[in-house]
Design a protein around this motif. Structure first.
Motif, PDB file in Angstrom:
ATOM      1  N   LEU A   1     -19.033 -28.670   5.004  1.00 15.60           N
ATOM      2  CA  LEU A   1     -18.932 -27.579   5.563  1.00 15.60           C
ATOM      3  C   LEU A   1     -18.249 -28.040   6.811  1.00 15.60           C
ATOM      4  CD1 LEU A   1     -19.036 -24.615   4.987  1.00 15.60           C
ATOM      5  CD2 LEU A   1     -21.079 -24.319   6.190  1.00 15.60           C
ATOM      6  N   VAL A   2     -17.295 -27.406   7.317  1.00 20.44           N
ATOM      7  CA  VAL A   2     -16.576 -27.566   8.561  1.00 20.44           C
ATOM      8  C   VAL A   2     -16.346 -26.310   9.197  1.00 20.44           C
ATOM      9  CG1 VAL A   2     -14.292 -28.636   9.589  1.00 20.44           C
ATOM     10  CG2 VAL A   2     -15.247 -29.362   7.445  1.00 20.44           C
ATOM     11  N   PHE A   3     -16.526 -26.253  10.533  1.00 18.02           N
ATOM     12  CA  PHE A   3     -16.074 -25.099  11.452  1.00 18.02           C
ATOM     13  C   PHE A   3     -15.059 -25.679  12.346  1.00 18.02           C
ATOM     14  CE2 PHE A   3     -15.921 -22.645  15.126  1.00 18.02           C
ATOM     15  CZ  PHE A   3     -15.681 -21.265  14.677  1.00 18.02           C
ATOM     16  N   LEU A   4     -13.784 -25.125  12.348  1.00 16.03           N
ATOM     17  CA  LEU A   4     -12.783 -25.364  13.375  1.00 16.03           C
ATOM     18  C   LEU A   4     -12.110 -24.416  13.971  1.00 16.03           C
ATOM     19  CD1 LEU A   4     -10.330 -27.359  13.984  1.00 16.03           C
ATOM     20  CD2 LEU A   4      -9.113 -26.603  12.117  1.00 16.03           C
ATOM     21  N   LYS A   5     -12.273 -24.524  15.374  1.00 17.99           N
ATOM     22  CA  LYS A   5     -11.644 -23.631  16.256  1.00 17.99           C
ATOM     23  C   LYS A   5     -10.542 -24.364  17.118  1.00 17.99           C
ATOM     24  CE  LYS A   5     -11.380 -20.352  19.632  1.00 17.99           C
ATOM     25  NZ  LYS A   5      -9.854 -20.351  20.014  1.00 17.99           N
ATOM     26  N   HIS A   6      -9.179 -24.005  17.035  1.00 15.11           N
ATOM     27  CA  HIS A   6      -8.246 -24.621  17.669  1.00 15.11           C
ATOM     28  C   HIS A   6      -7.431 -23.620  18.537  1.00 15.11           C
ATOM     29  CE1 HIS A   6      -4.475 -27.055  18.076  1.00 15.11           C
ATOM     30  NE2 HIS A   6      -5.251 -27.874  18.097  1.00 15.11           N
ATOM     31  N   GLY A   7      -7.988 -23.557  19.918  1.00  9.00           N
ATOM     32  CA  GLY A   7      -7.169 -22.826  20.712  1.00  9.00           C
ATOM     33  C   GLY A   7      -6.186 -23.282  21.667  1.00  9.00           C
ATOM     34  N   VAL A   8      -5.681 -22.765  22.401  1.00  8.15           N
ATOM     35  CA  VAL A   8      -4.658 -23.008  23.362  1.00  8.15           C
ATOM     36  C   VAL A   8      -5.280 -24.143  24.303  1.00  8.15           C
ATOM     37  CG1 VAL A   8      -2.771 -22.550  24.915  1.00  8.15           C
ATOM     38  CG2 VAL A   8      -3.180 -21.049  22.893  1.00  8.15           C
ATOM     39  N   LEU A   9      -6.412 -23.883  24.912  1.00 10.23           N
ATOM     40  CA  LEU A   9      -7.157 -24.540  26.066  1.00 10.23           C
ATOM     41  C   LEU A   9      -8.224 -25.223  25.332  1.00 10.23           C
ATOM     42  CD1 LEU A   9      -6.923 -21.871  28.903  1.00 10.23           C
ATOM     43  CD2 LEU A   9      -5.507 -23.698  28.476  1.00 10.23           C
TER      44      LEU A   9
END
Length: 181
Positions: A62-70
């Motif tokens: 199970l993977v949680f991915l958050k890819h924001g600008v900063l």
């Protein structure tokens, strides 16, 4: 339904999402964090840590991915390290709690339909890892007979309802379970 053009497994999982608001960037970046040979089975959106992101249930973890600008955040939970899963749902949103290696991860603000389906599929996956066949893996040992059959059929129903197995796989496994009586 979310329309992306990343790769077939991700596209199929994204098509089942009602909305990808706040997570389309993560869907597009998902291939960068997957292991070689890893395939995506289900996707959901949710709030974990410092922001909204994408929860991906793969054939391995199970993977949680958050890819924001900063900032970027990736946290994964290999199935063999997950000890328990809880789902609590409200009217429209819910919270998935994953207990892994003594840690507790709460993924909040998950849409109720995709969050519950993911929680059910994850429970079925963990049950498979504990003794029942996992999705996509053929059963090689004879199935135990008796009262266990009802729970195995219920787990199989959950896998099909969650989209973790196809109707053909469902029929094949159901036949094997019933033939074992």
């Amino acid at each position: 339904m979310v329309d992306v053009n990343v790769r077939p497994d991700i596209d199929a999982a994204a098509a089942k999402l009602r909305s990808a608001v706040g997570s389309k960037r993560e869907i597009l970046r998902l291939p960068e964090v997957l292991w070689e040979g890893e395939t995506v089975e289900m996707l959901a959106t949710g709030l974990y840590g410092k922001g909204n992101g994408l929860v991906a249930m793969t054939n391995r973890r199970l993977v949680f991915l958050k890819h924001g600008v900063l900032s970027q955040q990736i946290e994964d939970f290999p199935y063999e390290r997950i000890s328990s899963v809880q789902w609590s749902g409200g009217m429209m949103m819910g919270t998935l709690i994953v207990f892994a290696s003594g840690n507790k991860a709460e993924i909040k603000q998950m849409p109720k339909d995709s969050g519950k389906a993911l929680a059910d599929a994850l429970r079925a996956r963990l049950a498979g890892a504990a003794g029942a066949p996992a999705a996509g893996v053929a059963q090689t040992a004879p199935a135990p007979a008796g009262g266990d059959v009802a729970s195995r059929l219920a787990t199989l129903d959950q896998l099909r309802a969650a989209g973790a197995i196809t109707d053909a796989e469902y029929q094949d496994r159901r036949t094997k379970i019933l033939d074992s009586l």
